[in-house]
Enzyme design. Sequence first.
Site, short mmCIF file in Angstrom:
data_model
loop_
_atom_site.label_atom_id
_atom_site.label_comp_id
_atom_site.label_asym_id
_atom_site.label_seq_id
_atom_site.Cartn_x
_atom_site.Cartn_y
_atom_site.Cartn_z
N CYS A 45 0.90 -1.26 0.02
CA CYS A 45 -0.10 0.09 0.04
C CYS A 45 0.80 1.21 -0.06
CB CYS A 45 -0.96 0.17 1.23
SG CYS A 45 -2.08 -1.24 1.23
C1 BEZ Z 1 0.68 -4.37 1.84
O1 BEZ Z 1 0.10 -3.53 1.43
O2 BEZ Z 1 1.70 -4.63 1.85
C2 BEZ Z 1 -0.28 -5.68 2.21
C3 BEZ Z 1 -1.62 -5.34 2.80
C4 BEZ Z 1 -2.32 -6.59 3.30
C5 BEZ Z 1 -1.91 -7.86 2.94
C6 BEZ Z 1 -0.51 -7.96 2.07
C7 BEZ Z 1 0.19 -7.14 1.95
#
Ligand code: BEZ
Length: 211
Positions: A45
């Site tokens: 994210c």
């Molecule tokens: C991420 O944004 O890295 C992420 C968020 C939730 C699950 C897996 C990755």
Amino acid sequence: MALRLGDVAPNFEAETSEGKINFHEYLGDGWGILFSHPADYTPVCTTELGTVAKLKDEFAKRNTKVMALSVDGLESHKGWIKDINETQSTEVNFPIIADEDRKVSELYDMIHPNSNENFTVRSVFVIGNDKKIKLIITYPASTGRNFDELLRVIDSLQLTANYSVATPANWKHGEDVVIAPAIKDEDIPAKFPKGHKVVKPYLRTTPQPDL
Ligand code: BEZ
């Protein structure tokens, strides 16, 4: 009922990192992208929101405003924005909804409980300047989005809104487009004066008409 293409994007008021926003007022008479991410302070994210921030000029060229969302609170967003700015060498320049009560997530069906009941998935809604939903894509949490693809789709949507054409597979701005099947052969020269090719009676191409 789930939202579908052609539906009016539901309006809402939400607390965001840039204050309280009425979604339709924020969009004004332009286009919009509303997208959710699973959680603040997560690696994928962080790269996604940094990427969107860096594409500011590309969205502006397309008269498109963006708005992000997660179910984290305002203080979390504000702290995380500092990290995004620092690690992605940019400045977050769009609002992030703090959807702690899940009002917007539920309105847009962004929580898929069989995937995860606590977080939003990576939903994307492209909204036209008529406030109607033009594209819906849902990505899993583990896959960061390709925002160049979203720009490409907006290019296609804005072109095909104004001309009787469609864009073929992997089309990019500047490449030939497909003439809409509804256009009769005899009407093509007047409508597409740059010329056209008939590959099959149902597959007719022409240079991108707005260039
Ligand atoms: C991420 O944004 O890295 C992420 C968020 C939730 C699950 C897996 C990755």
